[in-house]
Design a protein around this motif. Sequence first.
Motif, PDB file in Angstrom:
ATOM      1  N   UNK A 173     -30.217  16.075  20.222  1.00 52.65           N
ATOM      2  CA  UNK A 173     -31.597  16.529  20.019  1.00 52.65           C
ATOM      3  C   UNK A 173     -31.781  17.119  18.624  1.00 52.65           C
ATOM      4  N   UNK A 174     -32.984  17.042  18.086  1.00 49.15           N
ATOM      5  CA  UNK A 174     -33.259  17.457  16.703  1.00 49.15           C
ATOM      6  C   UNK A 174     -32.807  18.877  16.376  1.00 49.15           C
ATOM      7  N   UNK A 175     -32.944  19.806  17.322  1.00 46.59           N
ATOM      8  CA  UNK A 175     -32.578  21.196  17.032  1.00 46.59           C
ATOM      9  C   UNK A 175     -31.091  21.347  16.746  1.00 46.59           C
ATOM     10  N   UNK A 176     -30.287  20.443  17.298  1.00 47.46           N
ATOM     11  CA  UNK A 176     -28.836  20.574  17.133  1.00 47.46           C
ATOM     12  C   UNK A 176     -28.283  19.780  15.955  1.00 47.46           C
ATOM     13  N   UNK A 177     -29.118  18.913  15.387  1.00 40.39           N
ATOM     14  CA  UNK A 177     -28.596  17.919  14.442  1.00 40.39           C
ATOM     15  C   UNK A 177     -27.934  18.561  13.212  1.00 40.39           C
ATOM     16  N   UNK A 178     -28.596  19.577  12.634  1.00 39.03           N
ATOM     17  CA  UNK A 178     -28.040  20.166  11.411  1.00 39.03           C
ATOM     18  C   UNK A 178     -26.699  20.840  11.671  1.00 39.03           C
ATOM     19  N   UNK A 179     -26.628  21.557  12.782  1.00 37.04           N
ATOM     20  CA  UNK A 179     -25.359  22.217  13.129  1.00 37.04           C
ATOM     21  C   UNK A 179     -24.242  21.188  13.296  1.00 37.04           C
ATOM     22  N   UNK A 180     -24.551  20.123  14.006  1.00 35.37           N
ATOM     23  CA  UNK A 180     -23.568  19.057  14.217  1.00 35.37           C
ATOM     24  C   UNK A 180     -23.137  18.459  12.877  1.00 35.37           C
ATOM     25  N   UNK A 181     -24.111  18.217  12.018  1.00 38.90           N
ATOM     26  CA  UNK A 181     -23.798  17.643  10.704  1.00 38.90           C
ATOM     27  C   UNK A 181     -22.836  18.559   9.941  1.00 38.90           C
ATOM     28  N   UNK A 182     -23.111  19.852   9.977  1.00 38.06           N
ATOM     29  CA  UNK A 182     -22.250  20.804   9.271  1.00 38.06           C
ATOM     30  C   UNK A 182     -20.814  20.708   9.772  1.00 38.06           C
ATOM     31  N   UNK A 183     -20.660  20.689  11.082  1.00 28.81           N
ATOM     32  CA  UNK A 183     -19.314  20.619  11.666  1.00 28.81           C
ATOM     33  C   UNK A 183     -18.634  19.303  11.281  1.00 28.81           C
ATOM     34  N   UNK A 184     -19.386  18.221  11.360  1.00 28.76           N
ATOM     35  CA  UNK A 184     -18.810  16.915  11.010  1.00 28.76           C
ATOM     36  C   UNK A 184     -18.333  16.902   9.569  1.00 28.76           C
ATOM     37  N   UNK A 185     -19.166  17.443   8.682  1.00 30.08           N
ATOM     38  CA  UNK A 185     -18.813  17.428   7.268  1.00 30.08           C
ATOM     39  C   UNK A 185     -17.561  18.265   7.020  1.00 30.08           C
ATOM     40  N   UNK A 186     -17.472  19.429   7.657  1.00 29.22           N
ATOM     41  CA  UNK A 186     -16.241  20.222   7.446  1.00 29.22           C
ATOM     42  C   UNK A 186     -15.035  19.511   8.034  1.00 29.22           C
ATOM     43  N   UNK A 187     -15.283  18.639   9.016  1.00 31.44           N
ATOM     44  CA  UNK A 187     -14.156  17.912   9.617  1.00 31.44           C
ATOM     45  C   UNK A 187     -13.738  16.711   8.780  1.00 31.44           C
ATOM     46  N   UNK A 188     -14.477  16.442   7.703  1.00 32.34           N
ATOM     47  CA  UNK A 188     -14.065  15.362   6.808  1.00 32.34           C
ATOM     48  C   UNK A 188     -14.940  14.123   6.833  1.00 32.34           C
TER      49      UNK A 188
END
Lengths: 210, 210
Positions: free
Chosen positions: A154-169
């Motif tokens: 869902x849109x509200x979670x997208x930025x948080x998920x993106x942040x985690x993904x990016x830190x994961x590489x």
Amino acid sequence: MKEIEVPDIVVSRLPLYLRTLEFLAMEGREITSSAELAERLGLNPAQIRKDLSYFGSFGQQGRGYSVKGLIEALRQILNLEREWEVALVGVGDLGRALVHYQGFKDKGFRLALLFDNNPQKIGMKIGGLEIMDSALIPKLIPERGIKIAIIAVPPQEAQKVADVLVSAGVEAILNYAPVNLKVPPHVKVHYIDPVVGLRHMTYYLPRPQQ
Amino acid sequence: MKEIEVPDIVVSRLPLYLRTLEFLAMEGREITSSAELAERLGLNPAQIRKDLSYFGSFGQQGRGYSVKGLIEALRQILNLEREWEVALVGVGDLGRALVHYQGFKDKGFRLALLFDNNPQKIGMKIGGLEIMDSALIPKLIPERGIKIAIIAVPPQEAQKVADVLVSAGVEAILNYAPVNLKVPPHVKVHYIDPVVGLRHMTYYLPRPQQ
DNA sequence: TAGATTGTTAATCGATTAACAATC
DNA sequence: TAGATTGTTAATCGATTAACAATC
């Protein structure tokens, strides 16, 4: 010798050339031309030749392009000579549809990890893959060396998920959430939002008279 | 007075402005600026002001734009002051996901007709809608005056479906099939192909060294 | 050889953006 | 009034395409 930077708009057309060539190959065609590709894609033949010329010479004057040869060349250019494992975050209706989508196979991509934060879903199997807890993203994605992720939360979670993904590489994100993501410059994002496409087209549809 | 033709590339950005403004409105914001919108979208503020200037003046010097006011203006410009009924052809995994998608509601679109050619599926109900035989497209679409359709069928069927839709009066097609469609010039097509997006991004991913 | 189509240059076309007067 | 931001012009930048020599 200075490397010429290839414009992104040129790179963005290469997957369309490749898709058209793969289609021609399926039809059994051996040779094609910039004119035929342009006709099928609604582009200018000169543009296709110019685009390809950023990377080398792939045709034969007077004959055209070997379909197989140009497919090979574009696969190499687009960095598709390996299969890419992809992580999917968010296994809702859309996520499930993506898991079942046959179009990734043989195009260079394979869904390899599924994540969701819904305890009801964690542990379930779908398409032969177990749904993992999103909390495990920082562990599992680096472990597998995964560089590409699809966001279908869902849109509200997208930025948080993106942040985690990016830190994961992760360095490439296909984002189905209707939200602009803030990511560091080395990370590419491609957006898919059907409403944006629809709203673009309604501009051209008949309007109520007066 | 000659009408200035608005470039399509300008029109294509308006839905993004609108999406960002709707997001700001949800956050309770009343005023914004071209600088803020640009920041959120990764664009240049001058570009946003220029784009809007094709259609009029919507801001106030020294203050910025009323979020509500600019949303209203963009809805009007994009022909979104009515709700558009949309037909969906192809109720596979992706089609089903689209039926359940909550993002169309309140954005100006409502799925109103579902079609499939699989006898197993015809007559089934999904999301409150009955799946109709694709053979009925030429009857039902003109009856309802539907102008927008979504194609979510396998690639081999996409062109045939597009042809039928266009003869039935459809003028805007959101095409999820990985195929370039041939349509008359008055028909707009927007393409959604995740593989194209992924293949674009792999160009920028790390390559095997040597 | 004649015909066809590439690869590439240069001209054209169009989009982006810096800059600033207008004005709230 | 001083400060801020729009609306718009004009310069810059970049992309598209016409044209043609090269060549298969």
